[in-house]
Design an enzyme around this catalytic site. Structure first.
Site, mmCIF file in Angstrom:
data_model
loop_
_atom_site.group_PDB
_atom_site.id
_atom_site.type_symbol
_atom_site.label_atom_id
_atom_site.label_comp_id
_atom_site.label_asym_id
_atom_site.label_seq_id
_atom_site.Cartn_x
_atom_site.Cartn_y
_atom_site.Cartn_z
ATOM 1 N N HIS A 65 94.625 -62.545 -61.171
ATOM 2 C CA HIS A 65 95.300 -61.254 -61.305
ATOM 3 C C HIS A 65 96.486 -61.214 -60.334
ATOM 4 O O HIS A 65 96.587 -62.036 -59.425
ATOM 5 C CB HIS A 65 94.317 -60.121 -61.004
ATOM 6 C CG HIS A 65 93.294 -59.933 -62.077
ATOM 7 N ND1 HIS A 65 92.317 -58.973 -62.025
ATOM 8 C CD2 HIS A 65 93.117 -60.593 -63.262
ATOM 9 C CE1 HIS A 65 91.581 -59.032 -63.121
ATOM 10 N NE2 HIS A 65 92.037 -60.014 -63.884
ATOM 11 N N GLU A 67 97.316 -59.319 -57.820
ATOM 12 C CA GLU A 67 97.033 -59.187 -56.381
ATOM 13 C C GLU A 67 96.708 -60.547 -55.759
ATOM 14 O O GLU A 67 97.073 -60.818 -54.613
ATOM 15 C CB GLU A 67 95.816 -58.281 -56.138
ATOM 16 C CG GLU A 67 95.961 -56.852 -56.607
ATOM 17 C CD GLU A 67 95.518 -56.665 -58.048
ATOM 18 O OE1 GLU A 67 95.821 -57.520 -58.901
ATOM 19 O OE2 GLU A 67 94.881 -55.641 -58.328
ATOM 20 N N CYS A 99 89.438 -57.867 -57.492
ATOM 21 C CA CYS A 99 90.609 -57.826 -56.608
ATOM 22 C C CYS A 99 90.329 -56.954 -55.386
ATOM 23 O O CYS A 99 90.908 -57.166 -54.321
ATOM 24 C CB CYS A 99 91.819 -57.305 -57.356
ATOM 25 S SG CYS A 99 92.425 -58.500 -58.562
ATOM 26 N N ALA A 165 116.508 -51.364 -87.609
ATOM 27 C CA ALA A 165 117.950 -51.518 -87.366
ATOM 28 C C ALA A 165 118.648 -50.853 -88.540
ATOM 29 O O ALA A 165 118.441 -51.253 -89.688
ATOM 30 C CB ALA A 165 118.326 -52.990 -87.275
ATOM 31 N N ALA A 175 123.822 -51.004 -101.162
ATOM 32 C CA ALA A 175 123.345 -50.862 -102.544
ATOM 33 C C ALA A 175 123.175 -52.222 -103.224
ATOM 34 O O ALA A 175 122.287 -52.401 -104.061
ATOM 35 C CB ALA A 175 124.313 -49.987 -103.324
ATOM 36 N N TRP A 181 123.249 -58.566 -90.367
ATOM 37 C CA TRP A 181 124.175 -58.111 -89.330
ATOM 38 C C TRP A 181 124.611 -56.655 -89.487
ATOM 39 O O TRP A 181 125.785 -56.336 -89.472
ATOM 40 C CB TRP A 181 125.424 -58.997 -89.207
ATOM 41 C CG TRP A 181 125.155 -60.470 -89.171
ATOM 42 C CD1 TRP A 181 125.956 -61.428 -89.701
ATOM 43 C CD2 TRP A 181 124.071 -61.154 -88.560
ATOM 44 N NE1 TRP A 181 125.415 -62.663 -89.467
ATOM 45 C CE2 TRP A 181 124.247 -62.518 -88.774
ATOM 46 C CE3 TRP A 181 122.906 -60.765 -87.867
ATOM 47 C CZ2 TRP A 181 123.362 -63.493 -88.324
ATOM 48 C CZ3 TRP A 181 122.016 -61.722 -87.424
ATOM 49 C CH2 TRP A 181 122.256 -63.046 -87.652
ATOM 50 N N THR A 207 109.719 -58.980 -97.298
ATOM 51 C CA THR A 207 110.715 -59.468 -96.327
ATOM 52 C C THR A 207 110.575 -60.977 -96.132
ATOM 53 O O THR A 207 111.568 -61.697 -96.019
ATOM 54 C CB THR A 207 110.536 -58.733 -94.976
ATOM 55 O OG1 THR A 207 110.656 -57.334 -95.221
ATOM 56 C CG2 THR A 207 111.568 -59.152 -93.959
ATOM 57 N N LEU A 215 111.127 -65.438 -87.334
ATOM 58 C CA LEU A 215 110.425 -64.517 -86.428
ATOM 59 C C LEU A 215 110.180 -65.117 -85.051
ATOM 60 O O LEU A 215 109.171 -64.833 -84.405
ATOM 61 C CB LEU A 215 109.091 -64.049 -87.039
ATOM 62 C CG LEU A 215 109.185 -63.318 -88.374
ATOM 63 C CD1 LEU A 215 107.795 -62.872 -88.830
ATOM 64 C CD2 LEU A 215 110.102 -62.103 -88.279
ATOM 65 N N GLU A 277 108.407 -55.380 -87.927
ATOM 66 C CA GLU A 277 109.852 -55.638 -88.069
ATOM 67 C C GLU A 277 110.383 -55.519 -89.487
ATOM 68 O O GLU A 277 111.548 -55.798 -89.728
ATOM 69 C CB GLU A 277 110.176 -57.033 -87.534
ATOM 70 C CG GLU A 277 110.384 -57.079 -86.050
ATOM 71 C CD GLU A 277 111.481 -58.050 -85.635
ATOM 72 O OE1 GLU A 277 112.361 -58.356 -86.447
ATOM 73 O OE2 GLU A 277 111.419 -58.499 -84.486
HETATM 74 C C1 AOF Z 1 93.870 -56.148 -61.572
HETATM 75 N N1 AOF Z 1 95.009 -56.885 -61.457
HETATM 76 O O1 AOF Z 1 96.607 -58.161 -62.301
HETATM 77 C C2 AOF Z 1 95.034 -57.273 -63.780
HETATM 78 C C3 AOF Z 1 93.866 -56.443 -63.912
HETATM 79 O O2 AOF Z 1 88.591 -60.909 -67.144
HETATM 80 P P1 AOF Z 1 89.386 -60.582 -65.924
HETATM 81 O O3 AOF Z 1 88.646 -60.886 -64.666
HETATM 82 O O4 AOF Z 1 90.749 -61.244 -65.941
HETATM 83 O O5 AOF Z 1 89.614 -58.989 -65.904
HETATM 84 C C4 AOF Z 1 90.397 -58.366 -66.882
HETATM 85 C C5 AOF Z 1 90.487 -56.876 -66.607
HETATM 86 O O6 AOF Z 1 91.007 -56.668 -65.285
HETATM 87 C C6 AOF Z 1 91.463 -56.172 -67.537
HETATM 88 O O7 AOF Z 1 90.839 -55.700 -68.712
HETATM 89 C C7 AOF Z 1 91.929 -55.002 -66.674
HETATM 90 O O8 AOF Z 1 90.993 -53.947 -66.653
HETATM 91 C C8 AOF Z 1 91.986 -55.636 -65.294
HETATM 92 N N2 AOF Z 1 93.308 -56.244 -65.110
HETATM 93 N N3 AOF Z 1 93.355 -55.891 -62.786
HETATM 94 O O9 AOF Z 1 93.313 -55.710 -60.563
HETATM 95 C C9 AOF Z 1 95.604 -57.466 -62.488
HETATM 96 N N4 AOF Z 1 95.603 -57.888 -64.845
HETATM 97 ZN ZN ZN Z 2 91.822 -57.712 -60.540
#
Ligand code: AOF
Ligand code: ZN
Length: 347
Positions: A65, A67, A99, A165, A175, A181, A207, A215, A277
């Site tokens: 994550h 942090e 975290c 767009a 038409a 563009w 499309t 895409l 899109e």
């Molecule tokens: C945080 N910091 O950068 C993110 C969070 O399966 P895991 O352990 O990766 O947990 C996923 C969940 O953690 C996600 O659904 C969301 O609730 C949280 N994401 N939390 O502290 C982060 N990406």
């Molecule tokens: Zn986390």
């Protein structure tokens, strides 16, 4: 008794905290499109002396994550410092560890987070940090990059943005059917930048057969961005058989007969943020199904007077049935305007 989390506004931040906030927001924006089903979170660490010593964004699913990346960069400088995170730090063990524990172990004294985590198993991080003696504040701010993920968790389905767009009078083709563009180069570049922040791009079989689109998300010089969204086609005509040499057949895509079957099946693929899109009938079907959460409208300074409107069959007969949206922002892109809207009163 758990303390209520202090609510603060950007004006309450010190200059160092405001700078760290910018870094955290940027780090989150940078990873958007690479993290689903996880949110694109950004984090920044200030040392006890107020020096920026770590910045990080959420890594692809299963990875650390935000942090954790920021703390690793800060090392021992995080002791007594402040962490600024765009989402409430998680307190659970999912694919990665909590975290909250990592922040505590690193000796962080204060945490400022923006959005509360709506996932039941991950939520409650603020209380847990406070119980560990860490000062916690929630910053009253909206992080645009997190909105699709937050909405997707709340609604239990991917967040859907309809991209249009069109000319000033609402046409997407003339038409005689000519449509290439409508908008200028700056708007087209913006479309490509936006595509690489999405999990999937959706078009209709009409499309796919008429335009043979690839895409992909490309730079102005034609190179592919490193992150490419999934390609999804809705409708029952067999694209691979009708266009064996087509771009979609070569690049690969998923096909679903209709919107309900697409919605029920793509959830299991972990898609959070999808872009519709084209074309006008598919746009109308999504509107009629009342699942359009946001609009991304590129408006060119042209009038056609006739042609194909940008949406068809949206299920509206009288004004009171109109699909209503709130304007969030406008940006000038060369000669064109990009207007972003959010659905009014999301259910
Ligand atoms: C945080 N910091 O950068 C993110 C969070 O399966 P895991 O352990 O990766 O947990 C996923 C969940 O953690 C996600 O659904 C969301 O609730 C949280 N994401 N939390 O502290 C982060 N990406
Ligand atoms: Zn986390």
């Amino acid at each position: 008794m758990p303390q209520p989390t202090a609510l603060i506004t950007p004006g309450d931040l010190s200059p160092a905290e405001a700078h760290a906030l910018e870094q955290a927001l940027q780090a989150g924006a940078l990873v958007k499109g690479t993290t689903s089903p996880n949110p694109p979170v950004g984090a920044a660490i200030l040392s006890a002396e107020g020096e920026l010593c770590g910045v990080g964004g959420t890594q692809p699913t299963g990875g650390p994550h935000a942090e954790i990346i920021a703390l690793a960069q800060a090392g021992s400088m995080s002791r007594g410092g402040t962490a600024i995170v765009t989402l409430e730090p998680c307190r659970h063990t999912g694919r990665t560890g909590p975290c909250t524990q990592a922040l505590h172990k690193a000796g962080i004294a204060k945490v400022i987070f923006i959005h509360a985590d709506p996932m039941r198993e991950a939520a409650g991080g603020a209380q847990e940090l406070q119980a560990q003696g860490i000062k916690v504040a929630q910053l009253q701010l909206e992080v645009p990059e997190l909105q699709p993920w937050l909405s997707s968790v709340r609604l239990g389905r991917p967040h859907i943005t309809l991209k249009i767009a069109q000319t000033l009078d609402g046409f997407t083709s003339a038409a005689d059917g000519t449509s290439q563009w409508i908008t200028g180069p700056a708007a087209r570049e913006n479309v490509h930048q936006d595509r690489c922040t999405r999990d999937a791009i959706i078009i209709g079989t009409g499309t796919a057969l008429a335009d043979n689109p690839s895409l992909t998300a490309r730079t102005p010089s034609g190179e592919l961005y490193p992150e490419q969204p999934l390609r999804i086609v809705i409708g029952s005509r067999p694209i691979n058989e009708l266009m064996p040499q087509g771009n979609l057949a070569e690049l690969g895509f998923l096909q679903f007969p209709d919107i309900p079957s697409m919605l029920s099946e793509i959830e299991s693929l972990g898609l959070r943020d999808v872009l519709v899109e084209g074309g006008p009938r598919l746009a109308g079907s999504f509107l009629q199904a009342r699942v359009v959460d946001a609009l991304r409208v590129y408006i060119a300074p042209k009038l056609l007077g006739s042609g194909t409107p940008s949406t068809l069959g949206a299920g509206v007969n009288t004004l009171i049935e109109a699909h209503e949206f709130e304007l969030r922002s406008t940006t000038v892109l060369g000669e064109d305007i990009l207007a972003l809207y959010q659905r009014r009163n999301p259910s």
